[in-house]
Design an enzyme around this catalytic site. Structure first.
Site, short mmCIF file in Angstrom:
data_model
loop_
_atom_site.label_atom_id
_atom_site.label_comp_id
_atom_site.label_asym_id
_atom_site.label_seq_id
_atom_site.Cartn_x
_atom_site.Cartn_y
_atom_site.Cartn_z
N ASP A 183 0.83 -1.21 0.00
CA ASP A 183 0.00 0.00 0.00
C ASP A 183 0.86 1.26 0.00
O ASP A 183 2.00 1.25 0.49
CB ASP A 183 -0.92 -0.02 1.23
CG ASP A 183 -2.12 0.90 1.05
OD1 ASP A 183 -2.40 1.32 -0.09
OD2 ASP A 183 -2.77 1.21 2.07
N HIS B 247 2.89 3.66 -8.90
CA HIS B 247 2.67 2.25 -9.24
C HIS B 247 3.87 1.68 -10.00
O HIS B 247 4.25 0.53 -9.79
CB HIS B 247 1.39 2.09 -10.06
CG HIS B 247 0.15 2.49 -9.31
ND1 HIS B 247 -0.07 2.12 -8.00
CD2 HIS B 247 -0.94 3.23 -9.67
CE1 HIS B 247 -1.24 2.60 -7.59
NE2 HIS B 247 -1.78 3.29 -8.59
N LEU C 144 11.38 -19.82 -5.13
CA LEU C 144 10.34 -19.05 -4.46
C LEU C 144 9.00 -19.26 -5.14
O LEU C 144 8.90 -19.21 -6.36
CB LEU C 144 10.70 -17.55 -4.50
CG LEU C 144 9.67 -16.61 -3.89
CD1 LEU C 144 9.71 -16.68 -2.37
CD2 LEU C 144 9.87 -15.17 -4.36
C1 IPE Z 1 -5.45 -2.82 -0.74
O1 IPE Z 1 -5.07 -1.51 -0.83
C2 IPE Z 1 -5.34 -3.47 -2.08
C3 IPE Z 1 -4.01 -3.56 -2.64
C4 IPE Z 1 -2.89 -3.30 -2.03
C5 IPE Z 1 -3.96 -4.03 -3.99
P1 IPE Z 1 -6.13 -0.33 -1.02
O2 IPE Z 1 -5.37 0.93 -0.88
O3 IPE Z 1 -6.88 -0.52 -2.27
O4 IPE Z 1 -7.11 -0.59 0.21
P2 IPE Z 1 -8.04 0.42 1.01
O5 IPE Z 1 -8.97 1.02 0.00
O6 IPE Z 1 -7.12 1.45 1.61
O7 IPE Z 1 -8.71 -0.40 2.05
C1 IPE Z 2 -1.28 0.33 -3.50
O1 IPE Z 2 -1.11 1.69 -3.47
C2 IPE Z 2 -1.37 -0.22 -4.90
C3 IPE Z 2 -2.71 -0.59 -5.35
C4 IPE Z 2 -3.77 -0.67 -4.61
C5 IPE Z 2 -2.85 -0.90 -6.76
P1 IPE Z 2 -2.33 2.69 -3.49
O2 IPE Z 2 -2.67 2.99 -4.91
O3 IPE Z 2 -3.45 2.16 -2.69
O4 IPE Z 2 -1.72 3.97 -2.82
P2 IPE Z 2 -2.42 4.91 -1.74
O5 IPE Z 2 -2.90 4.02 -0.64
O6 IPE Z 2 -3.53 5.61 -2.43
O7 IPE Z 2 -1.32 5.83 -1.30
MG MG Z 3 -4.06 2.35 -0.75
#
Ligand code: IPE
Ligand code: IPE
Ligand code: MG
Length: 234
Positions: free
Chosen positions: A14, A31, A125
């Protein structure tokens, strides 16, 4: 206190968007950097002796993001799967995609099938990438499949026990995670591996995913080794 390396580590990667925003860059840049972290962490995990790594890349809820971001992520997954294929061939990695593939493009599904097919016998892995994954969706798909089997006469009610359920989820054949790591400060599970995490140890770090590195992984493992575990041990 132990010195055991967790066999299975699951990660909620995240904070890509926040990481980019702090640099006045578009979320998609975060990303792209996040995908580079994935490559490095696979190598580090393998070297540290982790056997199974399960990474949350796209949740069933992530379709609700702006169209442009979703599109960019799908393109990135396609590109990353190519890189992953090369690394898997070089490092004997066995790769599997978990989640519902039916909503993904044919192009993406083709590269997933090639990656899974050509690495299935690899002994290094074991990497599981969760793409269009949601634990509730995974359980709902499992229940639909079970009811179908029962209606076809191939299954009786008493056959449905915990082992049956585990072996009909997307993670079939893989031990439950020992350690779950979530980056960038949030402390929720966001629909990840709900069944499998019954006795998993959770570890949170404020570091955003693009900055997550081997030292951070070692810190998480050290914290895990200090825990007094219950039933999760294999
Ligand atoms: C969880 O992260 C999903 C992934 C890391 C792919 P999100 O950023 O989408 O989750 P929420 O919305 O904060 O719960
Ligand atoms: C996690 O990073 C990656 C995906 C969910 C694809 P986020 O895109 O959720 O990044 P934040 O949480 O908005 O910073
Ligand atoms: Mg996120």
């Amino acid at each position: 206190m132990g010195s055991e390396i967790p066999a299975h580590v699951a990660i909620i990667m995240d904070g890509n968007g926040r990481w980019a925003k702090r640099r006045n860059m578009p979320r998609t840049y975060g990303h792209v950097q996040g995908a580079k972290t994935v490559e490095k962490i696979c190598r580090d995990a393998d070297e540290l002796g982790i056997r199974y790594l399960t990474l949350y890349a796209f949740s069933t809820e992530n379709w609700n993001r702006p169209g442009g971001e979703v599109e960019a992520l799908m393109e990135l997954f396609h590109k990353y799967l190519g890189i992953c294929y090369k690394n898997a061939m070089e490092n004997d990695m066995c790769c599997r995609i978990i989640g519902d593939k039916t909503r993904l493009s044919q192009k993406l599904r083709d590269s997933m099938a090639k990656l899974e097919g050509d690495t299935a016998d690899h002994k290094g892995l074991h990497l599981q990438l969760a793409i269009n994954y949601g634990a509730r969706d995974e359980i709902a798909r499992m229940v639909r499949h079970t009811v179908e089997e029962a209606l076809n006469g191939g299954l009786s009610v008493n056959d449905i026990d915990e082992d049956y359920i585990s072996s009909h989820l997307d993670t079939a054949g893989i031990p439950d995670p020992d350690l779950l790591i979530r980056t960038c400060g949030e402390q929720r599970i966001s629909n990840y591996l709900l069944w499998q995490c019954a006795y998993t140890e959770f570890y949170y770090t404020d570091t955003a995913w693009p900055d997550f590195d081997r030292d951070e992984l070692v810190r998480a493992i050290n914290a895990y080794q200090d825990r007094d575990r219950r039933y999760g041990k294999v």
